[in-house]
Design a protein around this motif. Structure first.
Motif, short mmCIF file in Angstrom:
data_model
loop_
_atom_site.label_atom_id
_atom_site.label_comp_id
_atom_site.label_asym_id
_atom_site.label_seq_id
_atom_site.Cartn_x
_atom_site.Cartn_y
_atom_site.Cartn_z
N ASN A 112 61.00 -9.83 23.48
CA ASN A 112 61.85 -10.94 23.91
C ASN A 112 61.08 -12.24 24.18
O ASN A 112 61.56 -13.09 24.92
CB ASN A 112 62.66 -10.58 25.16
CG ASN A 112 64.02 -10.02 24.77
OD1 ASN A 112 64.44 -10.14 23.62
ND2 ASN A 112 64.69 -9.43 25.74
N PHE A 232 66.65 -16.51 26.21
CA PHE A 232 66.56 -15.05 26.39
C PHE A 232 67.11 -14.61 27.75
O PHE A 232 67.29 -13.42 27.98
CB PHE A 232 65.11 -14.57 26.21
CG PHE A 232 64.66 -14.66 24.77
CD1 PHE A 232 64.91 -13.62 23.89
CD2 PHE A 232 64.02 -15.80 24.29
CE1 PHE A 232 64.51 -13.70 22.56
CE2 PHE A 232 63.62 -15.89 22.97
CZ PHE A 232 63.87 -14.84 22.10
N SER A 236 71.10 -13.41 24.17
CA SER A 236 70.25 -12.30 23.74
C SER A 236 70.09 -12.33 22.23
O SER A 236 70.90 -12.96 21.52
CB SER A 236 70.87 -10.96 24.16
OG SER A 236 72.04 -10.73 23.40
#
Ligand code: LIP
Length: 275
Positions: A112, A232, A236
């Motif tokens: 991420n 993030f 997503s």
């Protein structure tokens, strides 16, 4: 060429593959009248070149890094610890109607955290590229976000899709206009983010974007000294989220106007990290 398992090699692959996919896309663009287009849904264009470009990129990445996952606009995929997010043509509506404002958008993300971002407009032969922490470039030359500090001199691009009710889009546009900004809509969200990174635009807002459209461009803007939303955290990779990118001096004003949060400026983040 054989690649080993590190970021230098992925960066090289990323540049090579975005340029070769760009050549393929440009050829498709020049033959677009013959090939035509179809619709995936309302205002959602599809050409043969979208699929061909994605297949090309997917194959090159899989050959070089078979353990990396791949998440693309046309074929989907998986999101694991190491993932490539790919829009094989962003601005497909422009592409399909003969407007040379489209691009390929490729990002590489670990846990991420975006590590590489690349956006290529083959019609202008402009390649935007960045690695996290190393600044952003266009055709190898460093780029910076604009220094614009007044809304009556600012141009902010506002992206639109059918995923969000029109009323929210119109509300965001009204608030930006009330601040005095010129509001533009050019039909490629990824290109729009690259234009914030190089100072051609002062901001980009879209109330929902998919990760393949925005992750590379958001990293470019941050690396070029602009302000961005904490994508993030508020969105997503799988489901996308709201997007804001801006020249630093007007970022708070845009954030207030459209109700999308900003991440801490990069200097502050670096200081907090070091503490
Ligand atoms: C589209 C972008 C458009 C943006 C939409 C959509 P596509 O991508 O180019 O500017 O507003 O959210 O993502 O369908 O051309 O790849």
């Amino acid at each position: 060429m054989t690649y080993t398992n590190d970021l230098d090699c992925r960066a090289k692959l990323c540049r090579d593959v975005i340029l070769s996919a760009g050549a393929l896309a440009l050829e498709g663009f020049q033959n677009a009248k013959a090939a035509g287009f179809s619709m995936k849904g309302p205002q959602d264009y599809l050409t043969e070149t979208d699929a061909a470009s994605e297949a090309h990129i997917r194959q090159k990445i899989a050959a070089a890094f078979p353990d990396d996952s791949f998440f693309g606009e046309e074929g989907g995929g998986n999101i694991r610890e190491r993932v490539w997010v790919v829009d094989p043509i962003d601005g497909t509506a422009n592409f399909a109607r003969g407007i040379p404002h489209f691009c390929i958008s490729i990002g590489y993300v670990e846990d991420n955290v975006a590590k590489l971002g690349a956006i290529y407009n083959p019609a202008l032969d402009e390649l935007y590229f960045c690695r996290a922490g190393e600044g952003a470039t266009r055709n190898g030359q460093p780029i910076s976000a604009a220094r614009t500090d007044r809304f009556d001199r600012a141009t902010v691009e506002l992206g639109w899709s059918t995923r969000i009710p029109n009323a929210r889009y119109l509300d965001a546009m009204t608030r930006l206009l009330e601040k005095g900004a010129n509001v533009r809509r050019a039909g490629s969200g990824a290109m729009a983010l690259a234009y914030v990174a190089d100072g051609r635009s002062d901001g980009y807002v879209e109330l929902h974007m998919n990760s393949w459209d925005c992750v590379p461009g958001l990293l470019l803007v941050a690396e070029a000294g602009g302000r961005v939303c904490p994508f993030f955290e508020i969105g997503s990779l799988q489901n996308g989220g709201a997007v804001l990118a801006s020249a630093p001096a007007i970022a708070e004003g845009i954030s207030d106007a459209v109700g999308i949060a900003l991440a801490a400026p990069r200097d502050k983040r670096a200081r907090e990290h070091a503490a």
